[in-house]
Motif scaffolding. Structure first.
Motif, PDB file in Angstrom:
ATOM      1  N   LEU A  11      38.890  37.256  26.145  1.00 11.91           N
ATOM      2  CA  LEU A  11      40.044  37.810  26.866  1.00 11.91           C
ATOM      3  C   LEU A  11      40.686  36.756  27.747  1.00 11.91           C
ATOM      4  O   LEU A  11      41.903  36.635  27.809  1.00 11.91           O
ATOM      5  CB  LEU A  11      39.589  39.010  27.696  1.00 11.91           C
ATOM      6  N   GLY A  12      39.846  36.003  28.448  1.00 12.28           N
ATOM      7  CA  GLY A  12      40.330  34.927  29.305  1.00 12.28           C
ATOM      8  C   GLY A  12      39.310  33.809  29.303  1.00 12.28           C
ATOM      9  O   GLY A  12      38.105  34.062  29.214  1.00 12.28           O
ATOM     10  N   THR A  13      39.764  32.571  29.390  1.00 12.48           N
ATOM     11  CA  THR A  13      38.868  31.434  29.161  1.00 12.48           C
ATOM     12  C   THR A  13      38.911  30.378  30.266  1.00 12.48           C
ATOM     13  O   THR A  13      38.336  29.299  30.106  1.00 12.48           O
ATOM     14  CB  THR A  13      39.218  30.770  27.805  1.00 12.48           C
ATOM     15  N   ALA A  14      39.588  30.667  31.368  1.00 12.71           N
ATOM     16  CA  ALA A  14      39.668  29.688  32.454  1.00 12.71           C
ATOM     17  C   ALA A  14      38.449  29.791  33.355  1.00 12.71           C
ATOM     18  O   ALA A  14      37.962  30.882  33.639  1.00 12.71           O
ATOM     19  CB  ALA A  14      40.935  29.907  33.284  1.00 12.71           C
ATOM     20  N   GLY A  15      37.956  28.662  33.822  1.00  9.27           N
ATOM     21  CA  GLY A  15      36.920  28.636  34.843  1.00  9.27           C
ATOM     22  C   GLY A  15      37.534  28.417  36.208  1.00  9.27           C
ATOM     23  O   GLY A  15      38.538  27.724  36.333  1.00  9.27           O
ATOM     24  N   GLY A  16      36.911  29.008  37.231  1.00  9.38           N
ATOM     25  CA  GLY A  16      37.371  28.797  38.605  1.00  9.38           C
ATOM     26  C   GLY A  16      38.406  29.809  39.036  1.00  9.38           C
ATOM     27  O   GLY A  16      39.109  30.398  38.211  1.00  9.38           O
ATOM     28  N   PRO A  17      38.503  30.015  40.364  1.00 11.01           N
ATOM     29  CA  PRO A  17      39.391  31.054  40.897  1.00 11.01           C
ATOM     30  C   PRO A  17      40.885  30.718  40.828  1.00 11.01           C
ATOM     31  O   PRO A  17      41.709  31.620  40.706  1.00 11.01           O
ATOM     32  CB  PRO A  17      38.957  31.191  42.359  1.00 11.01           C
ATOM     33  N   LEU A  18      41.237  29.450  40.939  1.00 14.95           N
ATOM     34  CA  LEU A  18      42.659  29.102  41.002  1.00 14.95           C
ATOM     35  C   LEU A  18      43.341  29.512  39.699  1.00 14.95           C
ATOM     36  O   LEU A  18      42.959  29.045  38.625  1.00 14.95           O
ATOM     37  CB  LEU A  18      42.818  27.599  41.215  1.00 14.95           C
ATOM     38  N   PRO A  19      44.340  30.408  39.770  1.00  8.62           N
ATOM     39  CA  PRO A  19      44.966  30.855  38.523  1.00  8.62           C
ATOM     40  C   PRO A  19      45.497  29.685  37.701  1.00  8.62           C
ATOM     41  O   PRO A  19      46.128  28.770  38.221  1.00  8.62           O
ATOM     42  CB  PRO A  19      46.096  31.769  39.017  1.00  8.62           C
ATOM     43  N   SER A  24      44.045  32.883  30.946  1.00  6.06           N
ATOM     44  CA  SER A  24      43.710  33.999  31.817  1.00  6.06           C
ATOM     45  C   SER A  24      42.310  33.775  32.395  1.00  6.06           C
ATOM     46  O   SER A  24      41.541  32.949  31.907  1.00  6.06           O
ATOM     47  CB  SER A  24      43.767  35.298  31.004  1.00  6.06           C
ATOM     48  N   GLY A  25      41.980  34.532  33.454  1.00  8.97           N
ATOM     49  CA  GLY A  25      40.681  34.371  34.105  1.00  8.97           C
ATOM     50  C   GLY A  25      39.538  34.768  33.187  1.00  8.97           C
ATOM     51  O   GLY A  25      39.697  35.558  32.252  1.00  8.97           O
ATOM     52  N   ILE A  26      38.355  34.277  33.512  1.00  4.10           N
ATOM     53  CA  ILE A  26      37.219  34.413  32.592  1.00  4.10           C
ATOM     54  C   ILE A  26      36.862  35.888  32.354  1.00  4.10           C
ATOM     55  O   ILE A  26      36.642  36.656  33.296  1.00  4.10           O
ATOM     56  CB  ILE A  26      35.988  33.624  33.109  1.00  4.10           C
ATOM     57  N   ALA A  27      36.859  36.254  31.089  1.00  2.00           N
ATOM     58  CA  ALA A  27      36.470  37.603  30.656  1.00  2.00           C
ATOM     59  C   ALA A  27      36.322  37.564  29.140  1.00  2.00           C
ATOM     60  O   ALA A  27      37.045  36.841  28.466  1.00  2.00           O
ATOM     61  CB  ALA A  27      37.516  38.644  31.052  1.00  2.00           C
TER      62      ALA A  27
END
Ligand SMILES: [Zn+2]
Length: 330
Positions: A11-19, A24-27
């Motif tokens: 769903l989302g593949t970025a690491g870390g809080p900064l958008p 998208s964010g990790i999921a």
């Protein structure tokens, strides 16, 4: 009726809080028998589930650990997905219990005193986190039930804190993830979910999850440095979805070289995350069929997919550089 084979959806593949402007964010999601099992709720998870047409089938959520990039849209998933989820059965959410109070934090560095927030309960676990979200959003929840006829939100979310072996706690790598047998989280006719503690020190607890189905198996590393427990959990799995950070000589976003911030960031990466140069060896040790990289650090678009895929060494199986909304059969 023929059922579709189980599949993995990133769903989302970025690491870390900064958008990230690129991810998208990790999921992630495992879809089995038409039901959706979500692992981690990074920024944008509700929207990504809608884009993947998976929200209505939401069945379980598993939270690996309580860093914000994995939890920030956990309650929002329900608060925003409410118009659809109110028609579905309750969703059990598996995740970490409390870390153990103020003593669970590393000592402040000399000359760097750090304020303590919410001192009466500075390390809420999943149950408290959920309850405090209900309290924080009480106005919206109360008024929408009255003005829009919504079903009650509360029974839709059933948090369950994963019980870990006695005697463990926050601290260094040997304290947070000593050698252990995987623990059973939940099992039904379709899926067996197991978990183990991984090395994301000083965070405790931090879990990896394994899903076994009749149609294949998949393991999610969560956030971890190279960890024997993860190799044990992932033994023989079809797919290993593993976090990664770029450890090539000139990583992006490190800050001014030699600065206090850059040194702290480097320390955080090497003690609690897995470098690209090591992740292939982990997949090989676990004997998995396929390695899927996710939770990219840096999570923006400064590094092309080819950089990640070709940087994996020592693994003969299939390597996939993950991307948002990518779907793979197990
Ligand atoms: Zn983390």
């Amino acid at each position: 009726m023929a059922t579709a084979p189980p599949r993995l959806v990133l769903l989302g593949t970025a690491g870390g809080p900064l958008p990230s402007p690129a991810r998208s964010g990790i999921a992630s999601a495992v879809v089995v028998g038409g039901r959706t099992y979500v692992v981690d709720c990074g920024s944008g998870v509700a929207r990504q589930l809608r884009r993947a047409r998976l929200l209505a089938g939401l069945h379980r959520v598993c939270i690996t650990h309580l860093h914000s990039d994995h939890t920030c849209d956990y309650f929002n998933l329900f608060l925003l997905g409410w118009p659809i989820l109110q028609w579905a059965p309750p969703v059990v959410v598996h995740g970490p219990g409390p870390a153990g109070g103020a003593g669970a934090f590393p000592p402040d560095a000399a000359g760097h005193p750090v304020p303590l927030h919410h001192g009466a309960n500075p390390t809420p676990g999943l149950a408290d986190l959920t309850e405090l979200q209900f309290e924080a959003h009480a106005y919206d929840i109360n008024i929408r039930m009255r003005e829009s006829g919504r079903h009650d939100l509360r029974p839709l979310i059933v948090p369950r804190e994963i019980v870990v072996p006695a005697g463990l706690g926050a601290g260094g790598p040997d304290r947070v993830a000593p050698a252990m047998e995987p623990v059973l989280v939940e099992e039904d006719d379709d899926v067996r979910i197991t978990a183990t503690l991984v090395r994301h020190a000083p965070v405790f607890p931090a879990f990896a999850f394994r899903f076994d189905t009749d149609g294949g198996s998949v393991v999610f590393s969560g956030d971890t440095a190279p960890c024997a427990n993860l190799v044990r959990l992932a033994q023989g799995a079809g797919t290993l979805v593993h976090e990664v950070y770029d450890d090539s000589p000139d990583p992006g976003g490190a800050g001014e070289p030699g600065s206090w911030e850059a040194r702290r960031r480097h320390h955080h990466l090497v003690t609690s995350h897995t470098p690209l140069s090591a992740v292939g060896g982990i997949a090989a040790d676990a004997g998995v069929g396929r390695l899927v990289l996710t939770h990219f650090i840096p999570g923006d678009d400064v590094l092309p997919d080819a950089h990640w895929a070709t940087g994996v060494a020592g693994f003969d199986g299939e390597v996939v550089a993950g991307a948002d909304l990518m779907e793979l059969d197990l």
